[in-house]
Scaffold this active site. Structure first.
Site, PDB file in Angstrom:
ATOM      1  N   GLU A 412       0.903  -1.030   0.161  1.00 32.47           N
ATOM      2  CA  GLU A 412       0.003   0.105   0.041  1.00 32.47           C
ATOM      3  C   GLU A 412       0.785   1.195  -0.059  1.00 32.47           C
ATOM      4  OE1 GLU A 412      -3.416  -0.405  -0.087  1.00 32.47           O
ATOM      5  OE2 GLU A 412      -3.722  -2.229   0.653  1.00 32.47           O
TER       6      GLU A 412
HETATM    7  C1  FAD Z   1       3.175  -9.682  -0.006  1.00 34.58           C
HETATM    8  C2  FAD Z   1       2.988  -8.734  -0.915  1.00 34.58           C
HETATM    9  C3  FAD Z   1       1.819  -8.269  -1.419  1.00 34.58           C
HETATM   10  C4  FAD Z   1       1.736  -7.424  -2.391  1.00 34.58           C
HETATM   11  N1  FAD Z   1       0.373  -7.298  -2.961  1.00 34.58           N
HETATM   12  C5  FAD Z   1       0.366  -6.710  -4.058  1.00 34.58           C
HETATM   13  C6  FAD Z   1      -1.012  -6.407  -4.721  1.00 34.58           C
HETATM   14  O1  FAD Z   1      -1.938  -7.053  -4.327  1.00 34.58           O
HETATM   15  N2  FAD Z   1      -1.003  -5.481  -5.839  1.00 34.58           N
HETATM   16  C7  FAD Z   1      -0.055  -4.839  -6.257  1.00 34.58           C
HETATM   17  O2  FAD Z   1      -0.355  -4.204  -7.246  1.00 34.58           O
HETATM   18  N3  FAD Z   1       1.056  -4.831  -5.616  1.00 34.58           N
HETATM   19  C8  FAD Z   1       1.354  -5.611  -4.681  1.00 34.58           C
HETATM   20  N4  FAD Z   1       2.590  -5.466  -3.604  1.00 34.58           N
HETATM   21  C9  FAD Z   1       3.531  -4.911  -4.397  1.00 34.58           C
HETATM   22  C10 FAD Z   1       3.925  -3.596  -3.402  1.00 34.58           C
HETATM   23  O3  FAD Z   1       2.805  -2.819  -3.298  1.00 34.58           O
HETATM   24  C11 FAD Z   1       5.137  -3.108  -3.651  1.00 34.58           C
HETATM   25  O4  FAD Z   1       6.279  -4.124  -3.051  1.00 34.58           O
HETATM   26  C12 FAD Z   1       5.579  -1.927  -3.214  1.00 34.58           C
HETATM   27  O5  FAD Z   1       4.759  -0.752  -3.678  1.00 34.58           O
HETATM   28  C13 FAD Z   1       7.167  -1.530  -3.279  1.00 34.58           C
HETATM   29  O6  FAD Z   1       7.447  -1.506  -4.290  1.00 34.58           O
HETATM   30  P1  FAD Z   1       8.853  -2.656  -4.591  1.00 34.58           P
HETATM   31  O7  FAD Z   1       8.646  -3.799  -4.028  1.00 34.58           O
HETATM   32  O8  FAD Z   1       8.968  -2.747  -6.011  1.00 34.58           O
HETATM   33  O9  FAD Z   1       9.898  -1.431  -4.027  1.00 34.58           O
HETATM   34  P2  FAD Z   1      10.946  -0.314  -4.346  1.00 34.58           P
HETATM   35  O10 FAD Z   1      10.038   0.358  -5.188  1.00 34.58           O
HETATM   36  O11 FAD Z   1      11.827  -0.956  -5.583  1.00 34.58           O
HETATM   37  O12 FAD Z   1      11.470   0.307  -3.152  1.00 34.58           O
HETATM   38  C14 FAD Z   1      12.470  -0.232  -2.537  1.00 34.58           C
HETATM   39  C15 FAD Z   1      12.963   0.382  -1.392  1.00 34.58           C
HETATM   40  O13 FAD Z   1      13.099   1.909  -2.202  1.00 34.58           O
HETATM   41  C16 FAD Z   1      12.253   2.902  -1.451  1.00 34.58           C
HETATM   42  N5  FAD Z   1      12.002   3.769  -2.668  1.00 34.58           N
HETATM   43  C17 FAD Z   1      11.670   3.734  -3.679  1.00 34.58           C
HETATM   44  N6  FAD Z   1      11.528   4.726  -4.485  1.00 34.58           N
HETATM   45  C18 FAD Z   1      11.789   5.607  -3.734  1.00 34.58           C
HETATM   46  C19 FAD Z   1      11.924   7.222  -3.878  1.00 34.58           C
HETATM   47  N7  FAD Z   1      11.373   7.877  -4.738  1.00 34.58           N
HETATM   48  N8  FAD Z   1      12.234   8.031  -2.575  1.00 34.58           N
HETATM   49  C20 FAD Z   1      12.997   7.303  -1.725  1.00 34.58           C
HETATM   50  N9  FAD Z   1      12.709   5.873  -1.556  1.00 34.58           N
HETATM   51  C21 FAD Z   1      12.079   5.197  -2.257  1.00 34.58           C
HETATM   52  C22 FAD Z   1      11.334   2.226  -0.880  1.00 34.58           C
HETATM   53  O14 FAD Z   1      10.619   2.796   0.020  1.00 34.58           O
HETATM   54  C23 FAD Z   1      11.768   0.735  -0.418  1.00 34.58           C
HETATM   55  O15 FAD Z   1      12.310   1.023   0.705  1.00 34.58           O
HETATM   56  C24 FAD Z   1       2.669  -6.711  -2.812  1.00 34.58           C
HETATM   57  C25 FAD Z   1       4.045  -6.736  -2.162  1.00 34.58           C
HETATM   58  C26 FAD Z   1       4.054  -7.721  -1.271  1.00 34.58           C
HETATM   59  C27 FAD Z   1       5.514  -7.955  -0.815  1.00 34.58           C
END
Ligand code: FAD
Length: 604
Positions: A412
């Site tokens: 979220e």
């Molecule tokens: C168990 C699980 C269930 C999920 N369910 C869903 C679902 O139903 N539908 C769906 O669409 N998604 C889902 N997600 C995805 C989830 O919303 C994303 O994992 C989340 O938004 C973070 O994206 P990412 O994993 O690519 O991390 P990244 O975006 O790669 O982030 C990695 C780190 O970098 C930081 N970061 C990224 N961008 C910035 C920035 N601009 N400035 C500072 N820091 C930054 C983040 O805060 C984080 O600490 C799920 C994830 C998990 C693990």
């Protein structure tokens, strides 16, 4: 629909920072109606019967059990609380929606996630952005649990940067269908959903577009799934990759308009965020409950460990985080419910009223998501500690609660993104004139350069000093964020660590104020004696908030101010975080812990 509040008493989203709220104007869990209490009790009873005794099965990755429990929740109406009756839901208000989400989520994060993904991001986009035909076709089936929903936004290359997805939607030559190709990742409920909200890009559009995609096992239409992800927690929540290979869907399955997908995705997340806060509450209550019982039973050094100050400290802090999370979550929930009602009374449709309201309270939604997701983690961590070695054992509920809590800080929108959003949105609102930050920020500036008043304030009345302190914490935010905006203007977003610090000040001000107001309202109606422990919890939370604000503000100020300016702001900070009468936190914690251990349960 009856409206319980007048427009002038209802704060606009973000306005809590610059307007005073009276205790009698906030809603607290003690204000639940009889109908809401009945709903809460039936959800609790459902959880105690269907979920809590089967915790071990959930930990063994029994995905079928999750689907079965979701089906039963659907039969009882729990999946349709927020859905209007005309689409076979219960048509209850937002407070009830939060309440069901809260109590159904406490036994395992697997159900919390399945429930949240289905009722929130899986159903709401259709309810809020779908046309009448789409709503009629999908929402009743989703509200009753005949079908389950999933939400496909994230991709391998598009996480926090959600609008950068590569999934494509191409209009077929006859103009009647879209062909979808792409890969989605981390999709909750993927293993058993029949309806997928899929975000894809048409041609080279700047923004993605939302689509409703049906999945039928007998006719997969190019949809395939990855294996279940191996995860740290929420073991029985289905999380898979979803692949779309020439998946053809009718053109009328587009949600809203072309290019509107990012907006849909973000607005669905606003609702998801505040509901996630609610979903972190019952886990805290249950974990505290288990810890209290264990502490009373466990004897070391010929003494029940509950009698040790070190354990009292933990129990008191655990209960306080749950109680304060409740105070803030239900306060915001009622503001949202009231605003939706006011908008509908003014002639807006249900979906328009909801959409605009969630956009308006997006700041509070982010604040709550961050605060409550971190509290549930700390609470379960301390829960493990109270149980010692047994807390580390998978035979007690602490171990899975701790692992399950971890995801709430990631999905979220990560807590980093939500922290920066909260401050960013507030500044934007100020620029647009929706919240007057400039006037109050200037007043704080004048106060800093003026001669401090030598008058001794009268803090004899209950909470007089605490309410004054809340005002001062808000001034700290205005001082730090106001000066930072002046210094960096549009470039402020490049200064992330400063934004994070400002956000923590904002979060603490909202949470602490909610706690003090809840206690104050309850003292007025139930008496001071009956609220001794609640008063202690509110004061204890505020004490920590003041410390956090002090630390974060120092960090922020030193990052951009030097010399006289820095000295002036640090002096202001000292003044704004100074207690006249320092609370005795040891005594506060003992008061709370003694109540918990004498009742042998989480009793607030
Ligand atoms: C168990 C699980 C269930 C999920 N369910 C869903 C679902 O139903 N539908 C769906 O669409 N998604 C889902 N997600 C995805 C989830 O919303 C994303 O994992 C989340 O938004 C973070 O994206 P990412 O994993 O690519 O991390 P990244 O975006 O790669 O982030 C990695 C780190 O970098 C930081 N970061 C990224 N961008 C910035 C920035 N601009 N400035 C500072 N820091 C930054 C983040 O805060 C984080 O600490 C799920 C994830 C998990 C693990």
């Amino acid at each position: 629909m009856e409206n319980s509040i007048k427009e002038d008493k209802l704060l606009r989203g973000g306005q809590f920072l610059v307007k005073e709220t009276k205790a009698e104007d906030i809603f607290t869990p003690e204000d639940f109606t009889e109908e809401q209490k009945m709903m809460r009790d039936s959800v609790k009873e459902f959880v105690d019967r269907e979920i809590w005794p089967k915790k071990e099965e959930f930990e063994k990755k029994n995905y079928a059990l999750t689907e079965e429990v979701m089906g039963k929740a659907g039969e009882l109406g729990f999946l349709g609380v927020a859905v209007p009756e005309k689409y076979d839901g219960l048509g209850m208000g937002f407070v009830s929606t939060m309440l069901v989400c809260d109590y159904i989520s406490g036994a395992t994060g697997s159900i919390a996630t399945a429930f949240g993904a289905h009722t929130g991001i899986g159903t709401l986009p259709i309810l809020l952005y779908g046309n009448e035909e789409q709503r009629k076709k999908y929402v009743p089936k989703l509200a009753t649990g005949e079908w389950f929903g999933a939400y496909c936004l994230t991709e391998p290359g598009a996480g926090s940067d959600a609008n950068s997805g590569k999934t494509k939607a191409e209009l077929t030559e006859d103009g009647k269908s879209y062909k979808i190709n792409g890969q989605k990742m981390w999709i909750s409920n993927a293993g058993f959903a029949s309806v997928f909200i899929v975000f894809a890009r048409i041609e080279d559009d700047k923004n993605i577009t939302g689509f409703i995609v049906e999945y039928d096992k007998e006719n997969p239409n190019g949809i395939t799934f990855g294996e279940e992800e191996k995860k740290l927690g929420i073991h029985a929540s289905s999380t898979r990759q979803v692949f779309f290979n020439d998946t053809v869907i009718p053109a009328e399955n587009m949600l809203s308009e072309r290019g509107n997908g990012f907006k849909i995705a973000m607005n669905a997340l606003n609702v998801g965020r505040i509901k996630l806060a609610a979903a972190s509450l019952e886990a805290q209550r249950r974990v505290t409950d288990v810890a209290v019982k264990y502490a009373n039973d466990r004897v070391q050094f010929k003494t029940p460990i509950a009698k040790f100050g070190a354990i009292k400290l933990k129990l008191a802090e655990m209960a306080t985080s749950a109680w304060v999370g409740e105070a803030a979550s239900y306060r915001a929930a009622k503001n949202i419910e009231d605003r939706i009602n006011l908008r509908q009374e003014a002639g807006e449709s249900h979906s328009d009223a909801e959409l605009k309201t969630f956009e308006e309270y997006a700041i509070e939604c982010s604040i709550l998501k961050v605060a409550c997701s971190e509290d549930v983690q700390n609470c379960s961590d301390e829960g493990i500690q109270v149980l010692g070695g047994m807390g580390f054992s998978a035979d007690t509920p602490m171990e899975s609660a701790w692992r399950d809590a971890r995801i709430a800080r990631i999905y979220e929108g990560t807590n980093e993104i939500n922290r920066m959003l909260a401050v960013g949105m507030l500044i934007k609102k100020a620029m647009k004139g929706h919240v007057d930050l400039l006037g109050p920020a200037q007043a704080v500036g004048e106060e800093l350069t003026g001669i401090p008043s030598m008058d001794k304030p009268d803090f004899n009345e209950l909470f007089a000093e605490e309410k004054d302190m809340i005002k001062k914490l808000k001034k700290v935010f205005l001082m730090v964020a106001g000066s930072a905006v002046q210094k960096f203007g549009q470039d402020l977003e490049e200064h992330q660590q400063l934004l994070l610090a400002a956000s923590d000040i904002l979060i603490e001000a909202y949470m602490a104020e909610s706690a003090i107001l809840r206690a104050e309202k309850n003292v007025k109606r139930f008496g001071e004696d009956a609220q001794k422990e609640q008063i202690a919890m509110a004061k204890l939370y505020l004490y920590h908030a003041v410390d956090t604000v002090n630390q974060k503000a120092k960090e922020g100020i030193a990052s951009f101010a030097e010399g006289d300016e820095q000295r002036m702001m640090l002096m202001g900070l000292k003044r704004f975080t100074k207690y006249d009468r320092m609370p005795n936190v040891v005594e506060l914690r003992n008061t709370i812990a003694e109540k918990l251990t004498s009742e042998n349960k989480y009793c607030f």
